[in-house]
Enzyme design. Structure first.
Site, PDB file in Angstrom:
ATOM      1  N   ASP A  17      26.190  -2.417 -48.408  1.00 17.24           N
ATOM      2  CA  ASP A  17      26.722  -3.677 -48.948  1.00 17.24           C
ATOM      3  C   ASP A  17      27.277  -3.367 -50.332  1.00 17.24           C
ATOM      4  OD1 ASP A  17      27.252  -6.423 -49.320  1.00 17.24           O
ATOM      5  OD2 ASP A  17      25.340  -6.726 -50.327  1.00 17.24           O
ATOM      6  N   SER A  18      27.938  -4.353 -50.896  1.00 12.15           N
ATOM      7  CA  SER A  18      28.428  -4.204 -52.263  1.00 12.15           C
ATOM      8  C   SER A  18      27.269  -4.291 -53.267  1.00 12.15           C
ATOM      9  CB  SER A  18      29.431  -5.310 -52.564  1.00 12.15           C
ATOM     10  OG  SER A  18      28.845  -6.564 -52.281  1.00 12.15           O
ATOM     11  N   CYS A  80      27.718  -6.437 -45.089  1.00  7.13           N
ATOM     12  CA  CYS A  80      28.540  -7.165 -46.060  1.00  7.13           C
ATOM     13  C   CYS A  80      29.668  -7.825 -45.271  1.00  7.13           C
ATOM     14  CB  CYS A  80      29.121  -6.184 -47.068  1.00  7.13           C
ATOM     15  SG  CYS A  80      30.338  -6.914 -48.184  1.00  7.13           S
ATOM     16  N   GLU A 164      23.491 -14.226 -57.479  1.00  7.61           N
ATOM     17  CA  GLU A 164      22.990 -12.971 -58.051  1.00  7.61           C
ATOM     18  C   GLU A 164      22.398 -13.223 -59.445  1.00  7.61           C
ATOM     19  OE1 GLU A 164      24.612  -8.503 -57.868  1.00  7.61           O
ATOM     20  OE2 GLU A 164      24.760  -9.953 -56.285  1.00  7.61           O
ATOM     21  N   CYS A 195      28.358 -14.855 -45.855  1.00  4.77           N
ATOM     22  CA  CYS A 195      28.195 -13.971 -47.014  1.00  4.77           C
ATOM     23  C   CYS A 195      26.707 -13.671 -47.092  1.00  4.77           C
ATOM     24  CB  CYS A 195      28.658 -14.666 -48.293  1.00  4.77           C
ATOM     25  SG  CYS A 195      28.249 -13.728 -49.794  1.00  4.77           S
ATOM     26  N   HIS A 197      24.760 -13.116 -49.431  1.00  6.48           N
ATOM     27  CA  HIS A 197      23.998 -13.740 -50.517  1.00  6.48           C
ATOM     28  C   HIS A 197      23.531 -15.159 -50.166  1.00  6.48           C
ATOM     29  CE1 HIS A 197      25.530 -10.532 -53.000  1.00  6.48           C
ATOM     30  NE2 HIS A 197      24.916 -10.995 -54.055  1.00  6.48           N
TER      31      HIS A 197
HETATM   32  N1  DGL Z   1      27.906  -9.057 -49.844  1.00  9.13           N
HETATM   33  C1  DGL Z   1      29.186  -9.690 -50.001  1.00  9.13           C
HETATM   34  C2  DGL Z   1      29.588 -10.375 -48.685  1.00  9.13           C
HETATM   35  O1  DGL Z   1      28.784 -10.581 -47.812  1.00  9.13           O
HETATM   36  C3  DGL Z   1      29.170 -10.700 -51.110  1.00  9.13           C
HETATM   37  C4  DGL Z   1      29.056 -10.121 -52.503  1.00  9.13           C
HETATM   38  C5  DGL Z   1      30.368  -9.567 -53.037  1.00  9.13           C
HETATM   39  O2  DGL Z   1      31.334 -10.336 -53.198  1.00  9.13           O
HETATM   40  O3  DGL Z   1      30.406  -8.363 -53.275  1.00  9.13           O
HETATM   41  O4  DGL Z   1      30.728 -10.700 -48.541  1.00  9.13           O
END
Ligand code: DGL
Length: 289
Positions: A17-18, A80, A164, A195, A197
């Site tokens: 993931d990011s 992600c 976050e 997403c 998050h």
């Molecule tokens: N984990 C990213 C997603 O599911 C969201 C966080 C980001 O924008 O890096 O799209």
């Protein structure tokens, strides 16, 4: 029945993931498949992915894949939405060139299939990052599952970054209310949290949408898909030992560790910092045996 060699079955599942959001997906994997080993890579130096262009996301995803292949993974899970939406086909194409023909799975398709099964009136909402919504990946995955289902997507600006920041206050509630408004107007009965998050603010979203709207998160259906893929390819671990999990990140490991526990709901342990190199096809082809 196919059974991969013991050495291959003992390899870890790679998850990326990011940042910390994908830990909500890793959580489901740790619960559903506790005997597997996992290596999780957070490209936190380049967060947020949700504000990136598809070409950038493809390049980043290929770099991450290369690093995880060097760590000897047997399967790659893209935890992600933004990276899945923009880069999964490119990633799968490159992974198919590896010696083991490692497979790559993403979060979009399992959530789309579950949402189609859940909707009663054929009207599904999607909350996602601008990058995810811009690709139309959820609308395409839902249409591929059932073209009669209507999709209303809302790009949620900086919602992932707000989550976050870990402040549950009236500003966050107001932002969520604004993002949910078009879904309420459209009368959706099922909403995908597109997403990784967003599961952390599920109670706020559920309150805004009302109790009759079913909220779909991708972690659980993706974990079932991972179980299916490992089992049908004979790649699953057969022993009953508790598996290990470890973390890599491109940003500050201390920040990742501090923020991550809330998302994983399990202790993180040490986090190793990695520098990713631009993806080069030949290293993917000759990935570790
Ligand atoms: N984990 C990213 C997603 O599911 C969201 C966080 C980001 O924008 O890096 O799209």
């Amino acid at each position: 029945m196919i059974v991969a060699p013991e050495e291959v079955r003992r390899r870890p599942v790679g998850v990326f993931d990011s940042g910390v959001g994908g830990l909500t997906v890793l959580h489901e994997l740790l619960v559903r498949l506790p005997h597997e080993d996992y290596v999780y890579l957070a490209d936190s130096a380049r967060l947020p992915y949700g504000a990136r262009r598809p070409e950038e996301l493809q390049a980043f995803a290929l770099e991450v894949a290369e690093e995880l292949l060097l760590r000897g993974i047997k399967l790659l899970v893209v935890a992600c939405n933004s990276a899945t939406a923009a880069a999964l086909p490119a990633l799968q194409e490159r992974l198919a060139q590896t010696t083991l023909a490692v497979e790559g799975l993403g979060v979009v398709q399992p959530a789309a299939v579950q949402a189609v099964a859940a909707t009663r009136r054929g009207r599904v909402g999607v909350l996602g990052t601008p990058a995810t919504v811009a690709t139309g990946a959820y609308a395409a995955a839902i249409a591929a599952t059932d073209p009669f289902v209507e999709v209303v997507s809302v790009a949620c600006g900086d919602l992932a970054l707000r989550i976050e920041a870990d402040t549950i206050d009236t500003e966050l509630v107001a932002a969520v209310r604004g993002y949910c408004a078009p879904l309420r107007e459209a009368g959706v009965d099922t909403v995908i949290l597109g997403c990784t998050h967003y599961p952390l603010v599920k109670p706020i979203i559920q309150r805004m949408l009302g109790p009759d709207v079913e909220i779909i998160t991708s972690g659980a259906p993706l974990a079932r898909q991972v179980e299916h893929v490992l089992g049908t390819r004979g790649l699953d671990r057969r022993d009953q030992d508790e598996g290990a999990y470890g973390f890599l990140c491109t940003g500050d490991p201390a920040t990742f560790e501090r923020q991550g526990t809330r998302f994983l709901q399990l202790p993180l342990g040490p986090v190793e910092r990695v520098a990713l190199e631009p993806a080069r096809g030949e290293r993917l082809v000759g990935s570790p045996a």
